[in-house]
Design a protein around this motif. Structure first.
Motif, PDB file in Angstrom:
ATOM      1  N   TYR A 115       0.832  -1.210   0.000  1.00 54.82           N
ATOM      2  CA  TYR A 115       0.000   0.000   0.000  1.00 54.82           C
ATOM      3  C   TYR A 115       0.862   1.253   0.000  1.00 54.82           C
ATOM      4  O   TYR A 115       0.565   2.222  -0.723  1.00 54.82           O
ATOM      5  CB  TYR A 115      -0.922  -0.002   1.218  1.00 54.82           C
ATOM      6  CG  TYR A 115      -1.780   1.236   1.318  1.00 54.82           C
ATOM      7  CD1 TYR A 115      -2.954   1.353   0.584  1.00 54.82           C
ATOM      8  CD2 TYR A 115      -1.407   2.293   2.137  1.00 54.82           C
ATOM      9  CE1 TYR A 115      -3.731   2.496   0.658  1.00 54.82           C
ATOM     10  CE2 TYR A 115      -2.180   3.449   2.225  1.00 54.82           C
ATOM     11  CZ  TYR A 115      -3.339   3.544   1.481  1.00 54.82           C
ATOM     12  OH  TYR A 115      -4.116   4.689   1.556  1.00 54.82           O
ATOM     13  N   ALA A 116       1.943   1.244   0.796  1.00 52.64           N
ATOM     14  CA  ALA A 116       2.780   2.439   0.904  1.00 52.64           C
ATOM     15  C   ALA A 116       3.451   2.773  -0.423  1.00 52.64           C
ATOM     16  O   ALA A 116       3.575   3.952  -0.788  1.00 52.64           O
ATOM     17  CB  ALA A 116       3.831   2.237   1.997  1.00 52.64           C
ATOM     18  N   TYR A 117       3.898   1.775  -1.157  1.00 49.47           N
ATOM     19  CA  TYR A 117       4.638   2.034  -2.389  1.00 49.47           C
ATOM     20  C   TYR A 117       3.764   2.063  -3.644  1.00 49.47           C
ATOM     21  O   TYR A 117       4.182   2.588  -4.678  1.00 49.47           O
ATOM     22  CB  TYR A 117       5.733   0.967  -2.570  1.00 49.47           C
ATOM     23  CG  TYR A 117       6.923   1.177  -1.674  1.00 49.47           C
ATOM     24  CD1 TYR A 117       7.898   2.117  -1.982  1.00 49.47           C
ATOM     25  CD2 TYR A 117       7.079   0.437  -0.504  1.00 49.47           C
ATOM     26  CE1 TYR A 117       8.993   2.309  -1.158  1.00 49.47           C
ATOM     27  CE2 TYR A 117       8.162   0.623   0.322  1.00 49.47           C
ATOM     28  CZ  TYR A 117       9.119   1.572  -0.009  1.00 49.47           C
ATOM     29  OH  TYR A 117      10.194   1.773   0.811  1.00 49.47           O
ATOM     30  N   LYS A 118       2.553   1.483  -3.546  1.00 56.46           N
ATOM     31  CA  LYS A 118       1.770   1.338  -4.765  1.00 56.46           C
ATOM     32  C   LYS A 118       0.431   2.073  -4.724  1.00 56.46           C
ATOM     33  O   LYS A 118       0.010   2.654  -5.746  1.00 56.46           O
ATOM     34  CB  LYS A 118       1.521  -0.156  -5.027  1.00 56.46           C
ATOM     35  CG  LYS A 118       0.769  -0.481  -6.304  1.00 56.46           C
ATOM     36  CD  LYS A 118       1.602  -0.144  -7.534  1.00 56.46           C
ATOM     37  CE  LYS A 118       0.871  -0.534  -8.806  1.00 56.46           C
ATOM     38  NZ  LYS A 118       1.624  -0.151 -10.016  1.00 56.46           N
ATOM     39  N   TYR A 119      -0.228   2.098  -3.588  1.00 55.68           N
ATOM     40  CA  TYR A 119      -1.593   2.627  -3.539  1.00 55.68           C
ATOM     41  C   TYR A 119      -1.766   3.809  -2.596  1.00 55.68           C
ATOM     42  O   TYR A 119      -2.811   4.443  -2.616  1.00 55.68           O
ATOM     43  CB  TYR A 119      -2.566   1.503  -3.111  1.00 55.68           C
ATOM     44  CG  TYR A 119      -2.630   0.356  -4.088  1.00 55.68           C
ATOM     45  CD1 TYR A 119      -3.456   0.424  -5.201  1.00 55.68           C
ATOM     46  CD2 TYR A 119      -1.856  -0.779  -3.895  1.00 55.68           C
ATOM     47  CE1 TYR A 119      -3.519  -0.625  -6.102  1.00 55.68           C
ATOM     48  CE2 TYR A 119      -1.916  -1.834  -4.794  1.00 55.68           C
ATOM     49  CZ  TYR A 119      -2.740  -1.746  -5.898  1.00 55.68           C
ATOM     50  OH  TYR A 119      -2.794  -2.779  -6.803  1.00 55.68           O
ATOM     51  N   GLY A 120      -0.804   4.084  -1.744  1.00 58.37           N
ATOM     52  CA  GLY A 120      -0.945   5.147  -0.759  1.00 58.37           C
ATOM     53  C   GLY A 120      -0.636   6.522  -1.315  1.00 58.37           C
ATOM     54  O   GLY A 120      -0.366   6.707  -2.514  1.00 58.37           O
ATOM     55  N   PRO A 121      -0.630   7.537  -0.429  1.00 56.05           N
ATOM     56  CA  PRO A 121      -0.341   8.920  -0.874  1.00 56.05           C
ATOM     57  C   PRO A 121       1.055   9.078  -1.444  1.00 56.05           C
ATOM     58  O   PRO A 121       1.297   9.999  -2.224  1.00 56.05           O
ATOM     59  CB  PRO A 121      -0.507   9.742   0.415  1.00 56.05           C
ATOM     60  CG  PRO A 121      -1.343   8.891   1.320  1.00 56.05           C
ATOM     61  CD  PRO A 121      -1.003   7.486   0.984  1.00 56.05           C
ATOM     62  N   CYS A 122       1.982   8.174  -1.049  1.00 50.91           N
ATOM     63  CA  CYS A 122       3.372   8.289  -1.523  1.00 50.91           C
ATOM     64  C   CYS A 122       3.661   7.336  -2.674  1.00 50.91           C
ATOM     65  O   CYS A 122       4.831   7.020  -2.941  1.00 50.91           O
ATOM     66  CB  CYS A 122       4.336   8.016  -0.372  1.00 50.91           C
ATOM     67  SG  CYS A 122       4.104   9.071   1.074  1.00 50.91           S
ATOM     68  N   GLY A 156       7.019   6.113   4.872  1.00 49.47           N
ATOM     69  CA  GLY A 156       6.854   6.579   6.242  1.00 49.47           C
ATOM     70  C   GLY A 156       5.414   6.449   6.700  1.00 49.47           C
ATOM     71  O   GLY A 156       4.531   5.945   5.999  1.00 49.47           O
ATOM     72  N   GLN A 157       5.158   6.931   7.944  1.00 54.03           N
ATOM     73  CA  GLN A 157       3.811   6.835   8.503  1.00 54.03           C
ATOM     74  C   GLN A 157       2.812   7.673   7.718  1.00 54.03           C
ATOM     75  O   GLN A 157       1.641   7.323   7.609  1.00 54.03           O
ATOM     76  CB  GLN A 157       3.838   7.259   9.980  1.00 54.03           C
ATOM     77  CG  GLN A 157       4.572   6.298  10.896  1.00 54.03           C
ATOM     78  CD  GLN A 157       3.922   4.934  10.944  1.00 54.03           C
ATOM     79  OE1 GLN A 157       2.712   4.803  10.802  1.00 54.03           O
ATOM     80  NE2 GLN A 157       4.742   3.895  11.118  1.00 54.03           N
ATOM     81  N   LYS A 158       3.279   8.774   7.148  1.00 53.04           N
ATOM     82  CA  LYS A 158       2.354   9.600   6.362  1.00 53.04           C
ATOM     83  C   LYS A 158       1.902   8.895   5.095  1.00 53.04           C
ATOM     84  O   LYS A 158       0.851   9.224   4.527  1.00 53.04           O
ATOM     85  CB  LYS A 158       3.032  10.921   6.003  1.00 53.04           C
ATOM     86  CG  LYS A 158       4.253  10.766   5.100  1.00 53.04           C
ATOM     87  CD  LYS A 158       4.849  12.115   4.730  1.00 53.04           C
ATOM     88  CE  LYS A 158       6.042  11.941   3.785  1.00 53.04           C
ATOM     89  NZ  LYS A 158       6.596  13.241   3.376  1.00 53.04           N
ATOM     90  N   CYS A 159       2.681   7.919   4.652  1.00 48.13           N
ATOM     91  CA  CYS A 159       2.308   7.171   3.457  1.00 48.13           C
ATOM     92  C   CYS A 159       1.254   6.100   3.746  1.00 48.13           C
ATOM     93  O   CYS A 159       0.760   5.459   2.819  1.00 48.13           O
ATOM     94  CB  CYS A 159       3.536   6.496   2.834  1.00 48.13           C
ATOM     95  SG  CYS A 159       4.834   7.662   2.331  1.00 48.13           S
ATOM     96  N   GLY A 176       4.736   5.739  -5.895  1.00 47.28           N
ATOM     97  CA  GLY A 176       5.634   6.180  -6.952  1.00 47.28           C
ATOM     98  C   GLY A 176       6.712   7.132  -6.500  1.00 47.28           C
ATOM     99  O   GLY A 176       7.540   7.546  -7.307  1.00 47.28           O
ATOM    100  N   GLN A 177       6.762   7.504  -5.207  1.00 43.81           N
ATOM    101  CA  GLN A 177       7.753   8.450  -4.713  1.00 43.81           C
ATOM    102  C   GLN A 177       8.915   7.757  -3.996  1.00 43.81           C
ATOM    103  O   GLN A 177       9.858   8.410  -3.584  1.00 43.81           O
ATOM    104  CB  GLN A 177       7.094   9.449  -3.753  1.00 43.81           C
ATOM    105  CG  GLN A 177       5.968  10.251  -4.399  1.00 43.81           C
ATOM    106  CD  GLN A 177       5.309  11.202  -3.410  1.00 43.81           C
ATOM    107  OE1 GLN A 177       5.847  11.441  -2.324  1.00 43.81           O
ATOM    108  NE2 GLN A 177       4.166  11.752  -3.784  1.00 43.81           N
ATOM    109  N   GLY A 178       8.819   6.427  -3.780  1.00 40.11           N
ATOM    110  CA  GLY A 178       9.907   5.695  -3.122  1.00 40.11           C
ATOM    111  C   GLY A 178       9.983   5.932  -1.638  1.00 40.11           C
ATOM    112  O   GLY A 178      11.058   5.776  -1.047  1.00 40.11           O
ATOM    113  N   GLU A 179       8.913   6.326  -0.998  1.00 39.28           N
ATOM    114  CA  GLU A 179       8.876   6.563   0.443  1.00 39.28           C
ATOM    115  C   GLU A 179       7.904   5.577   1.096  1.00 39.28           C
ATOM    116  O   GLU A 179       6.989   5.069   0.456  1.00 39.28           O
ATOM    117  CB  GLU A 179       8.449   7.993   0.752  1.00 39.28           C
ATOM    118  CG  GLU A 179       9.399   9.053   0.216  1.00 39.28           C
ATOM    119  CD  GLU A 179       8.933  10.453   0.564  1.00 39.28           C
ATOM    120  OE1 GLU A 179       7.998  10.566   1.383  1.00 39.28           O
ATOM    121  OE2 GLU A 179       9.501  11.406   0.035  1.00 39.28           O
TER     122      GLU A 179
END
Length: 955
Positions: free
Chosen positions: A801-808, A815-818, A810-813
């Protein structure tokens, strides 16, 4: 050996056996300390050949041995009566006869009535036992072997007879030579390797820093422990022809008590009790009931009126109790050399391994506690748990049929926070660390074992050819073939017979594993049935926590089933092992060990495997639930995840089992010994103080387990499995294991020293088959931890979710905000009208919004009901599945590569130990050569002095 007159002349020693008694006479060469002589290049083998030629013409006189000309009688007419004044009456008679008898030796119960012959072994039988003829023949042959014997009746029960055995010097020397017992012959010369200047500077800096630290508080005071001379000496197999090489200050103490009892046991195992090829050995007499017990004596009481600091230790048993088995020294290192001296190398190696395992648990427990504390510290910053606690508007579907209500996702806030304590960003690191830790533990244990084997003279020790089991001989006595090692005919088991027995045994093992699976199946049915029952419970506390109540009660019931099945497994393992008819005792022990470990491992971990990898994985989805026997709906995971169930399973089973084992290990012998003392007080009166001899005190103690150290090893190996296999789900497991082992060491020590009879001191080079089992558990732990992280925990779905579907994305992050929106993305929508009739809940959910609910949420990646393919898998599901499989492959290959690299880089033998062994071999050759050369030169001078002519004399 037969009970007939025989004379044996062996270069240096003459031994005469008389029928019906012992008439032994030998003389010992005056001992000299071997000085450092000049080195020479003469070959040692040439010296030995020269010595053998000279020995034909040389008569060497030995000092006359004491107390060997008096025959020992064992008929009941001369049996010493067991009354309360027996020792003092005996002493008065001896003193009246003009003999000087050490009062201390007569009173402590460790010597014969003469106070000179030390008791090396005890046999116990009952007068009423009908096997009298076998015992008479056996005891007659014992005397023919040169052992001295006395009998004593019990103070409590006159029917119980104690047979006291003593091995004189010449018997000990003869059998020590046959058994290749290694004895000290010269002090070690330690070689200090040359150090580089850089390393010397580092050593100086470390030494200066250590001055500010406490001076090794974990080490025992050297003044308290005795100077074990054999640990600082070079040793060699004992030889009567080269007796002048060995350091003999006192013939009575040259062989320690453990060695003496081991030699006597070796003799007893080879004495006949009836005419016949198979009618031999003490073990058979114990099996058929001729003797009730056989054991060596403890070295007196483990308590003393005086303090060990002011008056010193009374004996080695007292010293072990104060420095090892006492709770006040729980933080101290173990006195392994003293344990080995008292109990033998096999038991010493067990405690060395247990201490090493406990010490290696310190870094694992520290890292596991750090992972847990990291979860505590980052709990307030965890975006997932925040969203769960704030999700008051998300209504979850019922977790069971009819009785389970709808619930808000925020109601599982506590469970989400608890899950984060164990399932956080450090979990993957800890799983890798524990897999590497298991490898490092085993590799460094091999190095530690090599050092211990060197210090205890086990490097060159090889197990002698084992005797065939009596059951094997009785079964296959008609079929014989030549033994390629001994060259003698022995019973033979046909290959077809062996294969058929192995097949039947394997079928039995498979059947018992099916019984375990059936028990787990029963637990599963209990869980799916009771979750509805608890959901309709009257108490709100249980009704609102129906899943936790179900898991907790299921774990407790599972523990009871585990303990009951363990009793059954032991009987089945015995039956299957005896059915296989192993040839030797070691083969029988290895086969039994493997079966018991397999049974108990499957029994203990089957439910854990179910919760980790099957719970909630095959339940289907609302409207299309999968059911057991088309009736019971399979149990789902808690809305916060399945990891909380796995943590509860591991925590409860681990704590309960370790507590139960510790209670049974110490509580059972304590209760048994207390009951024995109570019966004695009832028979003789509480006011009458009875002074029991040592053999009677030891007989009233509990015998060691029938399977030796099996129970102790099995408990620790199963704990090692809990510590490594599912450690990714329960990082506190190493800490619990560490706390248990600190107690376990002292419990086992207390049990061996105070509650058990002294076990026979036996030798061993390593921990046997258990090392292979440990390696197998280490490999299995890598696989299970990979699956726990990939499947059981939410680590992979969160990463995707963090790398593919979250707010981040495509950005390579990551963190908790992602992780914002992760909870909503991991839940699917279900239309309540699509419920099956038997699944439709009694409540319509109007208590949440005042109107009946139309939709609820559930944990899965499925399309909404109004899509083209209702409730079909989404693309995110396939991404998560692919990531899980990729993680398992990468994790396993990475960890296995690290494990093999570590195994390659860490040699099994330390370099300094290898150098010490080579130097010792060189020095032994030099010293043996110098000693022989000096002796021959001395004999040459004496011959010249006496005026005797010699021809062809060397050198």
């Amino acid at each position: 050996m037969e009970a007939r007159s025989s004379g044996i002349t062996n270069g240096k020693t003459k031994v005469f056996h008389a029928e019906g008694g012992v008439d032994l006479q030998s003389y010992q060469l005056d001992m000299q300390i071997l000085p450092d002589g000049p080195k020479s290049d003469v070959d040692f083998s040439e010296i030995l050949n020269a010595i053998q030629e000279m020995a034909k013409d040389v008569n060497i006189l030995f000092d006359e041995l004491e107390a060997v000309n008096s025959p020992c009688k064992d008929d009941d007419s001369l049996l010493h009566p067991g009354n309360l004044t027996s020792t003092s009456d005996d002493a008065s008679r001896l003193e009246a006869g003009g003999e000087t008898v050490p009062e201390k030796n007569k009173s402590n119960g460790l010597y014969f009535r003469d106070g000179k012959c030390r008791i090396d072994y005890i046999l116990v039988y009952r007068k009423s036992n009908p096997q009298m003829e076998k015992r008479e023949i056996f005891e007659r042959n014992i005397r023919a072997e040169g052992l001295q014997m006395e009998k004593e009746s019990s103070l409590i029960n006159s029917d119980i007879i104690f047979v006291k055995l003593h091995a004189p010097w010449e018997v000990l020397g003869r059998y020590a030579e046959q058994m290749n017992v290694r004895m000290p012959f010269r002090r070690k010369i330690y070689y200090l390797p040359r150090r580089y200047k850089f390393m010397s500077r580092i050593d100086k800096q470390i030494s200066s820093f250590r001055r500010w630290l406490p001076k090794k508080p974990m080490r025992l005071d050297k003044e308290t422990l005795p100077d074990l001379e054999e640990n600082d000496c070079y040793t060699a197999p004992f030889s009567q022809q080269r007796i002048h090489h060995f350091i003999i200050h006192n013939k009575d103490t040259f062989f320690n008590n453990a060695t003496r009892s081991r030699i006597v046991h070796h003799i007893l195992q080879r004495i006949k009790y009836e005419e016949g090829k198979n009618k031999i050995g003490l073990n058979r007499l114990l099996t058929n009931g001729s003797y009730e017990a056989a054991f060596p004596l403890h070295e007196g009481s483990y308590r003393s009126k005086n303090s060990i600091r002011t008056h010193g230790a009374v004996n080695h048993r007292h010293l072990l109790y104060e420095c090892w088995a006492s709770w006040g020294v729980w933080y101290k290192y173990q006195p392994l050399d003293l344990v080995r001296r008292y109990f033998g190398e096999k038991i010493g190696l067990y405690f060395a391994w247990l201490g090493w395992y406990t010490g290696m648990l310190f870094p694992a427990a520290f890292i596991g506690l750090f992972v847990f504390l990291y979860g505590v510290i980052t709990l307030d910053h965890c975006q997932v748990s925040k969203e769960v606690c704030q999700a008051t508007d998300i209504i979850m579907c019922p977790v069971c049929d009819k009785y389970c209500p709808f619930m808000r996702l925020s109601d599982s806030c506590v469970y989400a926070k608890v899950t984060h304590l164990f399932d956080n960003g450090a979990t993957v690191f800890f799983a890798v660390f524990m897999a590497v830790w298991a490898t490092v533990f085993l590799e460094f244990w091999k190095r530690r074992r090599a050092v211990i084997a060197y210090d205890w003279d086990l490097i060159d020790w090889e197990e002698e050819e084992e005797e065939i089991r009596p059951q094997f001989e009785a079964k296959y006595s008609k079929k014989e073939r030549m033994n390629p090692i001994s060259g003698k005919p022995e019973p033979y088991q046909a290959f077809a017979d062996k294969c058929s027995r192995l097949i039947v045994s394997a079928s039995g093992i498979f059947f018992m594993i099916c019984v375990v699976i059936a028990a787990v199946f029963g637990i599963v049915i209990y869980r799916v049935v009771t979750v509805s029952t608890f959901a309709a419970f009257k108490w709100a506390l249980i009704r609102n926590n129906s899943q936790v109540a179900t898991t907790g009660t299921a774990v407790c019931i599972n523990f009871c089933i585990i303990m009951l099945l363990n009793v059954l497994y032991e009987k089945v393992a015995l039956l299957l092992t005896n059915l296989e008819q192993p040839r030797t005792e070691s083969e029988w022990e290895n086969s039994f060990t493997l079966k018991m470990f397999l049974f108990q491992f499957v029994n203990l971990n089957s439910s854990t495997f179910y919760i980790a990898f099957f719970l909630g994985r095959f339940t289907g989805h609302p409207g299309a639930y999968l059911r057991l026997i088309n009736r019971w709906r399979l149990e789902e995971c808690h809305p916060s995840g399945c990891l909380i169930d796995l943590c509860m399973q591991m925590g409860i089973i681990m704590v309960l089992k370790q507590t139960w084992n510790n209670f049974m290990e110490l509580g059972y012998p304590l209760i048994q010994n207390w009951w024995t003392r109570r019966k004695v007080r009832q028979e003789h009166g509480p006011e009458r103080k009875i002074s029991f001899p040592q053999w009677e005190k030891d007989y009233n103690l509990q015998p060691m387990n029938a399977y030796g150290l099996f129970d102790e090893y099995l408990e620790m190996i199963l704990q090692f499995g809990f510590t490594t296999i599912f450690v990714a789900a329960f990082p506190l497991a190493p800490l619990l294991a560490l706390l248990n082992n600190i107690i376990e060491i002292r419990l086992d020590a207390y049990k061996f020293v105070t509650q058990w009879r002294r076990p026979l001191a036996s030798r061993a080079k390593d921990i046997g088959i258990w090392y292979g089992i440990l390696e197998g558990i280490g490999i299995l732990s890598v696989i299970t931890n990979a699956f726990v992280i990939a499947i059981t925990s939410d680590f992979i779905p969160r990463l995707v979710y963090a790398y593919k579907y979250g707010p981040c994305a495509g950005q390579g992050e990551a963190g908790q905000k992602c992780m914002v929106g992760y909870v909503n993305a991991s839940l699917s929508v279900f239309r309540i009208s699509d419920f099956e009739n038997r699944s439709e809940p009694e409540s319509d959910g109007s208590e949440f919004s005042g109107t009946p609910l139309k939709y609820c949420r559930y944990r899965d990646y499925r399309d909404p009901p109004h899509s083209l393919v209702p409730y079909g898998y989404t693309l995110q599901f396939w991404h998560v599945l692919a990531a899980r499989l990729a993680f398992i492959i990468v994790f396993e290959h990475l960890v296995f590569c690290i494990k093999h690299l570590i195994s390659y880089l860490i040699p099994d033998l330390p370099k300094d130990l290898r150098d010490r062994m080579r130097r010792e071999k060189y020095l032994i050759q030099e010293m043996m050569y110098e000693a022989e050369l000096e002796r021959l030169q001395k004999e040459r001078k004496e011959r010249k002095k006496n005026g005797k002519a010699h021809h062809n004399e060397w050198p």
